[in-house]
Design a protein around this motif. Structure first.
Motif, PDB file in Angstrom:
ATOM      1  N   GLY A 106       0.800  -1.224   0.000  1.00 57.87           N
ATOM      2  CA  GLY A 106       0.000   0.000   0.000  1.00 57.87           C
ATOM      3  C   GLY A 106       0.829   1.268   0.000  1.00 57.87           C
ATOM      4  N   THR A 107       2.041   1.196   0.529  1.00 54.23           N
ATOM      5  CA  THR A 107       2.852   2.406   0.621  1.00 54.23           C
ATOM      6  C   THR A 107       3.901   2.499  -0.488  1.00 54.23           C
ATOM      7  OG1 THR A 107       4.383   1.316   2.169  1.00 54.23           O
ATOM      8  CG2 THR A 107       2.590   2.607   3.123  1.00 54.23           C
ATOM      9  N   LEU A 108       4.124   1.386  -1.155  1.00 53.20           N
ATOM     10  CA  LEU A 108       5.135   1.332  -2.226  1.00 53.20           C
ATOM     11  C   LEU A 108       4.960   2.422  -3.291  1.00 53.20           C
ATOM     12  CD1 LEU A 108       7.502  -0.638  -2.460  1.00 53.20           C
ATOM     13  CD2 LEU A 108       6.179  -1.914  -4.156  1.00 53.20           C
ATOM     14  N   PRO A 109       3.745   2.625  -3.799  1.00 46.01           N
ATOM     15  CA  PRO A 109       3.587   3.624  -4.859  1.00 46.01           C
ATOM     16  C   PRO A 109       3.715   5.066  -4.386  1.00 46.01           C
ATOM     17  CG  PRO A 109       1.468   2.643  -4.297  1.00 46.01           C
ATOM     18  CD  PRO A 109       2.501   1.886  -3.555  1.00 46.01           C
ATOM     19  N   LEU A 110       3.773   5.281  -3.077  1.00 47.31           N
ATOM     20  CA  LEU A 110       3.823   6.651  -2.568  1.00 47.31           C
ATOM     21  C   LEU A 110       5.257   7.070  -2.277  1.00 47.31           C
ATOM     22  CD1 LEU A 110       0.844   6.272  -0.065  1.00 47.31           C
ATOM     23  CD2 LEU A 110       0.746   7.259  -2.358  1.00 47.31           C
ATOM     24  N   SER A 111       5.668   8.160  -2.908  1.00 45.01           N
ATOM     25  CA  SER A 111       7.046   8.599  -2.692  1.00 45.01           C
ATOM     26  C   SER A 111       7.132   9.692  -1.637  1.00 45.01           C
ATOM     27  CB  SER A 111       7.646   9.080  -4.015  1.00 45.01           C
ATOM     28  OG  SER A 111       6.797  10.046  -4.588  1.00 45.01           O
ATOM     29  N   ARG A 148       3.081   8.610   2.608  1.00 45.27           N
ATOM     30  CA  ARG A 148       3.415   7.219   2.950  1.00 45.27           C
ATOM     31  C   ARG A 148       3.060   6.897   4.410  1.00 45.27           C
ATOM     32  NH1 ARG A 148       7.358   4.017   0.559  1.00 45.27           N
ATOM     33  NH2 ARG A 148       8.366   3.667   2.561  1.00 45.27           N
ATOM     34  N   LEU A 149       3.481   7.790   5.292  1.00 41.89           N
ATOM     35  CA  LEU A 149       3.216   7.553   6.707  1.00 41.89           C
ATOM     36  C   LEU A 149       1.710   7.526   6.992  1.00 41.89           C
ATOM     37  CD1 LEU A 149       4.172   7.173   9.625  1.00 41.89           C
ATOM     38  CD2 LEU A 149       4.298   9.666   9.834  1.00 41.89           C
ATOM     39  N   LYS A 150       1.010   8.474   6.402  1.00 45.37           N
ATOM     40  CA  LYS A 150      -0.438   8.521   6.630  1.00 45.37           C
ATOM     41  C   LYS A 150      -1.126   7.249   6.140  1.00 45.37           C
ATOM     42  CE  LYS A 150      -1.240  13.439   7.077  1.00 45.37           C
ATOM     43  NZ  LYS A 150      -1.731  14.694   6.474  1.00 45.37           N
ATOM     44  N   LYS A 151      -0.694   6.816   4.972  1.00 45.15           N
ATOM     45  CA  LYS A 151      -1.258   5.575   4.435  1.00 45.15           C
ATOM     46  C   LYS A 151      -0.946   4.397   5.371  1.00 45.15           C
ATOM     47  CE  LYS A 151      -2.955   2.813   1.209  1.00 45.15           C
ATOM     48  NZ  LYS A 151      -4.368   2.815   0.805  1.00 45.15           N
ATOM     49  N   ALA A 152       0.271   4.384   5.880  1.00 41.42           N
ATOM     50  CA  ALA A 152       0.684   3.314   6.806  1.00 41.42           C
ATOM     51  C   ALA A 152      -0.170   3.323   8.068  1.00 41.42           C
ATOM     52  CB  ALA A 152       2.160   3.485   7.169  1.00 41.42           C
ATOM     53  N   ASP A 177      -6.801   0.859  11.078  1.00 43.27           N
ATOM     54  CA  ASP A 177      -8.176   0.612  10.667  1.00 43.27           C
ATOM     55  C   ASP A 177      -8.613  -0.796  11.027  1.00 43.27           C
ATOM     56  OD1 ASP A 177      -9.842   2.563   9.790  1.00 43.27           O
ATOM     57  OD2 ASP A 177      -9.329   2.379   7.669  1.00 43.27           O
ATOM     58  N   GLU A 178      -9.900  -0.901  11.308  1.00 37.25           N
ATOM     59  CA  GLU A 178     -10.492  -2.214  11.522  1.00 37.25           C
ATOM     60  C   GLU A 178     -10.483  -2.954  10.185  1.00 37.25           C
ATOM     61  OE1 GLU A 178     -14.323  -1.737  13.299  1.00 37.25           O
ATOM     62  OE2 GLU A 178     -14.690  -3.902  13.323  1.00 37.25           O
ATOM     63  N   ASP A 212      10.648   3.894  10.796  1.00 36.85           N
ATOM     64  CA  ASP A 212      11.451   4.475   9.720  1.00 36.85           C
ATOM     65  C   ASP A 212      10.677   5.523   8.932  1.00 36.85           C
ATOM     66  OD1 ASP A 212      13.491   2.866  10.536  1.00 36.85           O
ATOM     67  OD2 ASP A 212      13.256   1.363   8.962  1.00 36.85           O
ATOM     68  N   MET A 213       9.413   5.264   8.723  1.00 37.13           N
ATOM     69  CA  MET A 213       8.590   6.247   8.010  1.00 37.13           C
ATOM     70  C   MET A 213       8.443   7.529   8.816  1.00 37.13           C
ATOM     71  SD  MET A 213       5.551   3.951   6.337  1.00 37.13           S
ATOM     72  CE  MET A 213       5.914   2.379   5.543  1.00 37.13           C
ATOM     73  N   ILE A 214       8.353   7.367  10.137  1.00 35.74           N
ATOM     74  CA  ILE A 214       8.271   8.532  11.024  1.00 35.74           C
ATOM     75  C   ILE A 214       9.537   9.371  10.893  1.00 35.74           C
ATOM     76  CG2 ILE A 214       8.286   9.247  13.462  1.00 35.74           C
ATOM     77  CD1 ILE A 214       6.409   6.788  13.979  1.00 35.74           C
TER      78      ILE A 214
END
Lengths: 227, 227
Positions: free
Chosen positions: A91-96, A101-105, A111-112, A165-167
């Motif tokens: 899910g985060t791969l396409p986001l540079s 990326r972090l938000k998606k993560a 999420d449930e 790491d994303m943080i």
DNA sequence: TCAAATATAATAGTATTACTATCATTAAAT
DNA sequence: ATTTAATGATAGTAATACTATTATATTTGA
């Protein structure tokens, strides 16, 4: 991508089982039904004898796959974290953009899981509820250090480190990226639990989800402009 | 204040015991030693039979005080939260500035209890470790809704709400004060656990404590100037 | 102070759990 | 067709989580 997901072999420490349940029909029934039963009756009430009865198999046969129910729980939760990690990576791969990326993560891990992708014998939605209700019990034991050494929690820890790491990528000056990451993952489970059982001490409900809360949190902690 | 503390009668739901352990010598030995034993061997391995042996009493006598070990755990953790609430109230009472009050509150609920005040049969420092390692197990059960209705978690929830109110006083615009409060209390236990067993996924250690981390957190979330 | 009430201890017993061991049966693979 | 592997059935063990009963101390209060 859907076919990719279907062919995904979730990575699990092979000391968690005696015989890989993925390799047989019975094994899959054990895993699939144990998820439903643990969800229905809770981990304490769940036994291999009851499971055997439910799947019209024998207690002794189940013991050929898993040493005991603790190992089975470790297996199930490892499966869950591995599955989630896969979704996170995908899910985060396409986001540079680091922020995106972090938000998606955050969305993925907080999420449930409402949708049962049902591409196999495992109901991810029910498994998610088990993780909320039972995951702590898998590490709050006297054997935790030994089992940690054996690598039983490796997937979970790797997931936490990925988000750490994303943080860092978003804000390299933030001092506690590992604690923040571990807190978000554990905290999301906790908030999900609270909104079901202790509504008075959470703001989460049907409209405000743990995701809403944690997205706001990282926004304020990491993304707010110069102060 | 020390005498006040000594005379403090911690408030506990009386459905948690069959006979108030505070009223007898044996009761106090049961409570005092169960804390040490649960800490030593973990809640799963702990039994009333073993406890009976350790205090040179009889299994059957212990059953006259507590229905089962689950109720005993609820009793011990209630005692802890009640004791902590008392310290919270006492510690924040003299502070009128909302920010100072909240910070003091965070320190009280997130710091490790290193000092055994030993004014009685209960070792608060060991009890604190039990809460870190076992508290989740007291509510992650199938009976949680029923037990919650019985008021078994009332003290804990009240503590969370006290801190929520302090959060609101500091920043009435913050949208998730209850979730933040519950996250801090539960998150502190979790970070304490991580720093002992999963050091890779926390920034907390001997110098950076969970308190450091959470003080920084509320500072950034609530106390940062206009943005 | 003596009887009655209460608290604790000792012992036994039950159902369930969490297994292990053995042997029989069935299915698959060579 | 035979051996091997997988599963099932049954039995058995030690420990757990209790309940019940009876005996023995200890306290209390008439």
């Amino acid at each position: 991508m859907d076919t990719l997901l279907k062919n995904l072999k979730v990575e699990i420490n092979d000391k968690l089982f005696l015989k890989d349940p993925e390799t047989t029909e019975l094994g899959k029934r054990i895993v699939g039904h144990s998820i439903l039963m643990i969800h229905e009756m809770g981990f304490e009430q769940f036994t291999f004898k009851k499971l055997g009865k439910a799947i019209h198999s024998n207690e002794s046969s189940i013991y050929r796959y898993f040493e005991n129910k603790h190992k089975l729980l470790l297996y199930l939760t490892s499966w869950y974290w591995s599955w989630l990690e896969y979704h996170l990576v995908l899910g985060t791969l396409p986001l540079s953009d680091p922020e995106a990326r972090l938000k998606k993560a955050i969305i993925i891990v907080t999420d449930e899981i409402s949708q049962d992708s049902s591409f196999d014998h495992i109901n991810e939605s029910v498994l998610n509820k088990i993780v909320v209700a039972e995951y702590s019990k898998s590490y709050l034991t006297k054997e935790v250090d030994l089992e940690n050494k054996q690598g039983y929690f490796a997937v979970y820890k790797r997931l936490v480190l990925r988000i750490r790491d994303m943080i860092v990528e978003v804000n390299k000056d933030y001092l506690y990226p590992a604690s923040l990451s571990s807190m978000i993952i554990e905290g999301a489970l906790h908030q999900h639990f609270l909104k079901e059982h202790f509504t008075a001490i959470t703001d989460c409900d049907l409209t405000t989800t743990p995701t809403t809360y944690f997205l706001n949190l990282i926004d304020q902690l990491l993304l707010t402009y110069e102060r």
